[in-house]
Motif scaffolding. Structure first.
Motif, PDB file in Angstrom:
ATOM      1  N   PHE A 154       0.858  -1.185   0.000  1.00 46.43           N
ATOM      2  CA  PHE A 154       0.000   0.000   0.000  1.00 46.43           C
ATOM      3  C   PHE A 154       0.890   1.229   0.000  1.00 46.43           C
ATOM      4  CE2 PHE A 154       0.491  -1.626   4.263  1.00 46.43           C
ATOM      5  CZ  PHE A 154       0.621  -0.538   5.117  1.00 46.43           C
ATOM      6  N   VAL A 155       0.359   2.404   0.316  1.00 52.07           N
ATOM      7  CA  VAL A 155       1.055   3.660   0.050  1.00 52.07           C
ATOM      8  C   VAL A 155       1.147   4.500   1.316  1.00 52.07           C
ATOM      9  CG1 VAL A 155       1.056   5.780  -1.346  1.00 52.07           C
ATOM     10  CG2 VAL A 155       0.241   3.634  -2.330  1.00 52.07           C
ATOM     11  N   ALA A 156       2.218   5.282   1.407  1.00 57.86           N
ATOM     12  CA  ALA A 156       2.330   6.348   2.399  1.00 57.86           C
ATOM     13  C   ALA A 156       2.692   7.628   1.657  1.00 57.86           C
ATOM     14  CB  ALA A 156       3.393   6.026   3.444  1.00 57.86           C
ATOM     15  N   PHE A 157       2.298   8.782   2.221  1.00 63.14           N
ATOM     16  CA  PHE A 157       2.665  10.052   1.601  1.00 63.14           C
ATOM     17  C   PHE A 157       3.305  10.950   2.648  1.00 63.14           C
ATOM     18  CE2 PHE A 157      -1.599  10.842   3.197  1.00 63.14           C
ATOM     19  CZ  PHE A 157      -1.532  12.132   3.712  1.00 63.14           C
ATOM     20  N   HIS A 158       4.195  11.799   2.176  1.00 64.54           N
ATOM     21  CA  HIS A 158       4.910  12.734   3.039  1.00 64.54           C
ATOM     22  C   HIS A 158       3.940  13.823   3.483  1.00 64.54           C
ATOM     23  CE1 HIS A 158       7.850  15.452   4.650  1.00 64.54           C
ATOM     24  NE2 HIS A 158       8.887  14.724   4.230  1.00 64.54           N
ATOM     25  N   SER A 159       3.875  14.051   4.781  1.00 66.57           N
ATOM     26  CA  SER A 159       2.948  15.061   5.306  1.00 66.57           C
ATOM     27  C   SER A 159       3.380  16.476   4.977  1.00 66.57           C
ATOM     28  CB  SER A 159       2.836  14.917   6.825  1.00 66.57           C
ATOM     29  OG  SER A 159       4.065  15.271   7.444  1.00 66.57           O
ATOM     30  N   GLY A 160       4.624  16.638   4.546  1.00 70.77           N
ATOM     31  CA  GLY A 160       5.137  17.983   4.325  1.00 70.77           C
ATOM     32  C   GLY A 160       5.727  18.584   5.586  1.00 70.77           C
ATOM     33  N   LEU A 161       5.732  17.822   6.673  1.00 64.70           N
ATOM     34  CA  LEU A 161       6.210  18.300   7.969  1.00 64.70           C
ATOM     35  C   LEU A 161       7.284  17.356   8.491  1.00 64.70           C
ATOM     36  CD1 LEU A 161       2.701  18.869   9.575  1.00 64.70           C
ATOM     37  CD2 LEU A 161       4.128  20.639   8.544  1.00 64.70           C
ATOM     38  N   ASP A 162       8.225  17.918   9.255  1.00 65.94           N
ATOM     39  CA  ASP A 162       9.113  17.012   9.966  1.00 65.94           C
ATOM     40  C   ASP A 162       8.332  16.401  11.125  1.00 65.94           C
ATOM     41  OD1 ASP A 162       9.308  18.697  12.319  1.00 65.94           O
ATOM     42  OD2 ASP A 162      10.805  19.899  11.272  1.00 65.94           O
ATOM     43  N   TYR A 163       8.915  15.362  11.713  1.00 62.43           N
ATOM     44  CA  TYR A 163       8.145  14.593  12.699  1.00 62.43           C
ATOM     45  C   TYR A 163       7.782  15.435  13.916  1.00 62.43           C
ATOM     46  CZ  TYR A 163       6.700  10.640  15.573  1.00 62.43           C
ATOM     47  OH  TYR A 163       5.975   9.775  16.353  1.00 62.43           O
ATOM     48  N   GLU A 164       8.696  16.259  14.399  1.00 67.62           N
ATOM     49  CA  GLU A 164       8.411  17.077  15.573  1.00 67.62           C
ATOM     50  C   GLU A 164       7.300  18.081  15.286  1.00 67.62           C
ATOM     51  OE1 GLU A 164       9.535  16.620  18.590  1.00 67.62           O
ATOM     52  OE2 GLU A 164      10.676  14.889  17.870  1.00 67.62           O
ATOM     53  N   GLU A 165       7.317  18.665  14.104  1.00 62.51           N
ATOM     54  CA  GLU A 165       6.268  19.619  13.730  1.00 62.51           C
ATOM     55  C   GLU A 165       4.930  18.914  13.565  1.00 62.51           C
ATOM     56  OE1 GLU A 165       4.857  23.497  12.731  1.00 62.51           O
ATOM     57  OE2 GLU A 165       6.702  22.783  13.670  1.00 62.51           O
ATOM     58  N   ALA A 166       4.964  17.703  13.014  1.00 60.82           N
ATOM     59  CA  ALA A 166       3.715  16.964  12.802  1.00 60.82           C
ATOM     60  C   ALA A 166       3.052  16.600  14.115  1.00 60.82           C
ATOM     61  CB  ALA A 166       4.002  15.704  11.986  1.00 60.82           C
ATOM     62  N   LEU A 167       3.850  16.365  15.158  1.00 53.80           N
ATOM     63  CA  LEU A 167       3.267  16.026  16.461  1.00 53.80           C
ATOM     64  C   LEU A 167       2.436  17.178  17.025  1.00 53.80           C
ATOM     65  CD1 LEU A 167       6.226  14.118  18.178  1.00 53.80           C
ATOM     66  CD2 LEU A 167       4.166  13.162  17.134  1.00 53.80           C
ATOM     67  N   LYS A 168       2.686  18.389  16.544  1.00 57.60           N
ATOM     68  CA  LYS A 168       1.909  19.546  16.990  1.00 57.60           C
ATOM     69  C   LYS A 168       0.606  19.697  16.214  1.00 57.60           C
ATOM     70  CE  LYS A 168       6.250  21.903  18.067  1.00 57.60           C
ATOM     71  NZ  LYS A 168       7.172  23.008  17.714  1.00 57.60           N
ATOM     72  N   VAL A 169       0.497  18.946  15.125  1.00 58.08           N
ATOM     73  CA  VAL A 169      -0.706  19.026  14.287  1.00 58.08           C
ATOM     74  C   VAL A 169      -1.607  17.823  14.499  1.00 58.08           C
ATOM     75  CG1 VAL A 169      -1.546  19.107  11.907  1.00 58.08           C
ATOM     76  CG2 VAL A 169       0.490  20.418  12.563  1.00 58.08           C
ATOM     77  N   PHE A 170      -1.006  16.627  14.509  1.00 58.32           N
ATOM     78  CA  PHE A 170      -1.795  15.402  14.591  1.00 58.32           C
ATOM     79  C   PHE A 170      -1.888  14.937  16.040  1.00 58.32           C
ATOM     80  CE2 PHE A 170      -0.138  15.591  10.288  1.00 58.32           C
ATOM     81  CZ  PHE A 170      -1.280  15.325   9.535  1.00 58.32           C
ATOM     82  N   ARG A 171      -3.085  14.619  16.440  1.00 58.75           N
ATOM     83  CA  ARG A 171      -3.378  14.298  17.835  1.00 58.75           C
ATOM     84  C   ARG A 171      -2.690  13.037  18.302  1.00 58.75           C
ATOM     85  NH1 ARG A 171      -7.691  11.137  19.446  1.00 58.75           N
ATOM     86  NH2 ARG A 171      -8.531  11.319  17.352  1.00 58.75           N
ATOM     87  N   ASN A 172      -2.647  12.007  17.449  1.00 51.42           N
ATOM     88  CA  ASN A 172      -2.162  10.695  17.854  1.00 51.42           C
ATOM     89  C   ASN A 172      -0.849  10.374  17.132  1.00 51.42           C
ATOM     90  OD1 ASN A 172      -1.749   8.085  18.643  1.00 51.42           O
ATOM     91  ND2 ASN A 172      -3.720   7.305  17.913  1.00 51.42           N
ATOM     92  N   PRO A 173       0.289  10.319  17.830  1.00 46.27           N
ATOM     93  CA  PRO A 173       1.572  10.016  17.172  1.00 46.27           C
ATOM     94  C   PRO A 173       1.581   8.661  16.484  1.00 46.27           C
ATOM     95  CG  PRO A 173       1.914  10.823  19.410  1.00 46.27           C
ATOM     96  CD  PRO A 173       0.432  10.571  19.264  1.00 46.27           C
TER      97      PRO A 173
END
Length: 697
Positions: free
Chosen positions: A440-459
């Motif tokens: 299956f597929v994954a896509f780049h969120s456009g964010l580094d992991y630390e920045e993404a943790l501030k956007v997405f509720r569940n790591p």
């Protein structure tokens, strides 16, 4: 039958055998070399002796001979030969006996460097003795040892020593007619043109050719061929090339070496520069290939060739020995894929791009568009991924993205390739996730992991890869919608990654090895259905996501604001949270009061500038960044934002000034912004390319 008659039949049999022995190899398909040896010398008798004495019956006599040999191409050190020789035998009674020998045999040649060689021949046959008393025919055998010097490829000089044993029958028993040494000098003449069999083609190992990887074969071998130098010495300037006339315009040199010692063997990797016409192969077939070798031997250029057969598979064929090969099918530049993807991206850009990061919005809209288009998961009954990926050497049938789009369905690999191509077509980096029996597929969120943790509720809903945040999508759930497909992908990744059974393959990295290869598409391919309905669905799905992600965080921050009495830092955090999700109006309600307070709260000033930058209100954005820099002239987020705002205002000198200050603090970021906007600001960046840095504190 008398002895004389038996001797005549023996001669006839020998002549027939000699003719058959020499001519039969010439009827084969791989001709060797014909060699003619002429020699002259002296015969030194060892016997017999005169009856009752120790005196030799014969004196030293003359020897002359002519040998015709055939040297095999497949085993060039061996030869078969026919020999005719004259032996003069003066005896003590002053009666001269003339002997003619007719023999057949075999020879072996051992090269010694480039010019010298050793030879050994063994032969057997019959001889005719002519004397005043009559003639007689009886058997003989002999052996020769010689050393030679090669003048050129066709002429050699020889010096040698031989031994001949001639038998006769007296009173019904075998006795010696003559035996002795033969000392000789001679010359050898070789015939056979460019097909002299002194260079040997050995074992050939070939893989099937996958048309979709035709450019890959320019740098990577599809097989090998063993070559052996069986010349009489070293060969030089060896060039090996291959040519497939049906799919190549010119031969391709696959090896160059300066020299190859005599008797040395090498395995040559075969590479080819196929043309795109190989993509027209829709059914597996065979093609003729020609391997050619050129080299220099004794200052002469020699060429030899070998024909081989290549199996060309159909253009949709692929083996899963390397999962990254699937990237060759991800044709993001295919016109049909571009047409579909840019239409979907337009929906995102015009509708709600500011509500969420560009990559997430595109990935969501792209899957929902495929759902509306009617694309569904269909298991391939002949080559299912679960089976072919597990079998070594198994060949799978993969659809190109446009084919899946036209067929409105495909296996997990087909849907993964399609989804990946659509994402890559609009700049969203993708990856293949492989687990046992599935892809299956994954896509780049456009964010580094630390920045993404501030956007997405569940790591746990994110994949951390090279410090970046990726989102997995179970593409076979295309008819269930994006959010369920995302959740399913998360579950599969976490389950198999914990077992170390999950693979992650960046498509762009795989492209560096397996270049994407497209096929022609129709003008109607890629036309999207129900754009208006897609805009409505996209908006609703974004709201569902925002409600799921935001509500718990907003509640927590509002409680904190109430407890702190409206502390600027807490208000800034709530405003930044809204801004990260694209809810700019709500964000400004929280940020502006503290950004414009006396004294103003610096991080809030930067964040307000970021929001206006994303809203493309560049004048207002620049004003807030300049105010923030008055408080902190070394603020990297403010300098980066000001440079981009100035570019948006076409104030190139102001942008260069901000870039210069930023370069002193963060050269990499300064260079990245300059490249995004082009030299002198000649490129206008889209909102998805604007880079902002939120200030939390």
């Amino acid at each position: 039958m008398s002895g004389r008659h038996r001797s005549r039949y023996l001669v006839l049999f020998f002549l027939y055998f000699l003719l058959l022995f020499i001519s039969n190899p010439l009827m084969g398909q791989s001709p060797g070399a014909i060699e003619l040896d002429a020699r002259i010398g002296a015969g030194i008798p060892f016997g017999p002796k005169v009856t009752g004495t120790e005196e030799q019956l014969y004196n030293v006599g003359m020897v002359a001979g002519l040998t015709v040999g055939y040297r095999f191409r497949s085993i060039p050190r061996l030869s078969i030969l026919g020999d005719i020789a004259y032996l003069g035998l003066p005896n003590i009674t002053s009666t001269n006996i003339s002997v003619i020998t007719l023999a057949a045999g075999a020879g072996y040649l051992q090269p010694l460097g480039t010019r010298f060689f050793l030879d050994v021949n063994m032969k057997g046959g019959a001889f005719l003795a002519f004397a005043s008393t009559g003639t007689d025919i009886n058997p003989m055998f002999g052996v020769q040892f010689s050393g030679g010097y090669v003048l050129n490829r066709n002429v050699s000089l020889r010096l040698g020593l031989g031994y001949n044993y001639l038998m006769t029958r007296i009173n019904g028993s075998i006795s010696t007619f003559y035996h002795g040494l033969e000392v000789f000098a001679g010359a050898r003449f070789a015939f056979g043109g460019s097909h002299v069999p002194m260079f040997r083609f050995g074992e050939v190992i070939l893989d099937d050719i996958f048309p979709v990887q035709y450019s890959w074969y320019s740098d990577n071998p599809f097989g090998s061929i063993n070559l052996t130098n069986d010349e009489k010495g070293e060969i030089h300037d060896v060039i090996v090339s291959i040519f497939v006339p049906e799919f190549m315009s010119n031969p391709v040199v696959t090896l160059r070496i300066g020299e190859l010692e005599v008797g040395a063997s090498i395995d040559v990797s075969l590479k080819a520069r196929f043309e795109s016409s190989i993509l027209d192969v829709t059914e597996a077939r065979w093609a003729n290939a020609l391997v050619a070798v050129e080299y220099h031997y004794l200052d002469e250029k020699i060429s030899v060739e070998e024909k081989i057969d290549l199996r060309i598979l159909d253009r949709n064929a692929m083996a899963w020995d390397d999962d990254a090969r699937a990237a060759a099918f991800v044709t993001a530049k295919d016109p049909a894929i571009q047409r579909f993807a840019t239409t979907v991206a337009g929906v995102v850009r015009n509708h709600d791009v500011r509500r969420m990061h560009w990559h997430f919005g595109v990935a969501l809209a792209m899957l929902e568009a495929l759902k509306l288009q009617g694309v569904s998961y269909v298991i391939d009954p002949t080559t299912p991924y679960a089976k072919t990926s597990a079998e070594v050497g198994a060949v799978d049938y993969l659809q190109f993205p446009q084919q899946t789009l036209q067929n409105l369905g495909g296996d997990c690999d087909d849907l993964s390739i399609l989804y990946s191509a659509l994402l890559e077509a609009v700049g969203v980096e993708s990856a293949f996730i492989t687990i046992p029996g599935h892809i299956f597929v994954a896509f780049h969120s456009g964010l580094d992991y630390e920045e993404a943790l501030k956007v997405f509720r569940n790591p746990e809903e994110l994949i951390q890869w090279n410090n970046d945040a990726w989102l997995p999508v179970e593409i076979t759930m295309v008819q269930e919608g994006f959010l369920p497909a995302w959740q399913k992908g998360v579950n599969e990744w976490n389950q198999y990654n914990q077992r170390f059974e999950a693979g992650f393959i960046s498509v762009q990295e795989a492209w560096e090895i397996y270049e994407p290869i497209g096929i022609g598409s129709s003008d109607s391919a890629g036309e999207i259905k129900n754009r208006e309905q897609l805009e409505d669905i996209y908006g609703k799905e974004i709201i569902r996501f925002l409600s799921r992600e935001l509500d718990p965080k907003v509640t927590e921050l509002k409680n904190r604001i109430q407890n702190s009495g409206g502390a600027p830092r807490d208000l800034n955090r709530l405003g930044t949270l809204y801004a990260r999700y694209g809810l700019y109006e709500l964000a400004l309600e929280q940020l502006k009061p503290v950004a414009e307070a006396r004294p103003p709260y610096g991080p809030a000033m930067v964040n307000v500038g970021n929001i206006y930058l994303l809203m493309e209100q560049f004048d207002e954005s620049a004003r807030y960044f300049e105010s923030a820099l008055l408080r902190d002239a070394r603020s990297i987020p403010a300098l980066a934002g000001l440079a981009q705002a100035r570019f948006g205002m076409d104030d190139f000198s102001g942008a260069d000034e901000a870039i210069g200050s930023l370069n002193d603090l963060h050269p990499e970021l300064a260079e990245r912004i300059s490249e995004t906007y082009g030299s002198g600001g000649t490129t206008r960046a889209g909102v998805e390319e604007i880079e902002v840095f939120w200030e939390e504190e």
